[in-house]
Write a protein that holds these residues in place. Sequence first.
Motif, short mmCIF file in Angstrom:
data_model
loop_
_atom_site.label_atom_id
_atom_site.label_comp_id
_atom_site.label_asym_id
_atom_site.label_seq_id
_atom_site.Cartn_x
_atom_site.Cartn_y
_atom_site.Cartn_z
N SER A 143 0.83 -1.21 0.00
CA SER A 143 0.00 0.00 0.00
C SER A 143 0.86 1.26 0.00
O SER A 143 0.55 2.24 -0.68
N GLU A 175 -5.90 1.85 -5.09
CA GLU A 175 -6.42 1.37 -3.81
C GLU A 175 -6.20 -0.14 -3.70
O GLU A 175 -6.40 -0.88 -4.67
N VAL A 176 -5.81 -0.59 -2.50
CA VAL A 176 -5.68 -2.03 -2.25
C VAL A 176 -6.93 -2.49 -1.51
O VAL A 176 -7.28 -1.95 -0.45
N ALA A 200 -4.73 -4.66 -5.98
CA ALA A 200 -4.46 -3.23 -6.17
C ALA A 200 -5.27 -2.79 -7.37
O ALA A 200 -5.16 -3.37 -8.46
#
Length: 228
Positions: free
Chosen positions: A100, A108-109, A154
Amino acid sequence: MLDNPKLWRYMDLTKFLTLIINSELYLNRADNYEDIYEGLLTKKDEEILNTNSDLAMICQRNSIFINCWHQNDYESAAMWKLYGVIDDSVAIETDLKTLSKLLPPRIEVQKVEYIDYITDSILKLCSQKTGSLNVHNILAYKRKSFIHEQEYRAIYWHIPVENEPLQPNMSWVHEKGINLKIDISKLIKHIHISPYASPLILSIIQSILEKFELTDIPITKSNLYLIQ
């Protein structure tokens, strides 16, 4: 729930060498996966869209790009079989916080949740989870048939407006794939060699790591099928 789970990415030797040499992660477009339901809404969602067509704009699978990881405390025999498609395969290990931190802010993870695509509604689940609808959140659901993957992903939304540039350190591979420059020395915590791999692979990987000044990364040959 683990605060900082281990994440694994299984790959053949060619993909591993490409990762090391180019220092790039590959993000695949959501409609370019074997699972044809990737990024699609469920049957229940179709009913919702029939009564509220404005929600259709939330479906952006043609502009979403994904990099996938397997969450596990231990190496996975199933993942070796599925993604270590040839004997000379490896798995790279990192953790959620590291991944991250290394990714650009627009990526965004998300932890994937596995649902029934007949009875569940992604739109409702997103609303219950976050109180809003978000393109990234919609891509964090898959069919229960894939629950063995225990996936974190991700997710990058390349907003479909004319001439929008990619994020810094990104480049197009083709229209369905993006490469992202990343600090390999920080990303990879451990390299695991397939239990099926040739004895020569260890020395090959060691030589490559030495060439790219990555010798601090530990390497372990899997003993999955050896009696200890």
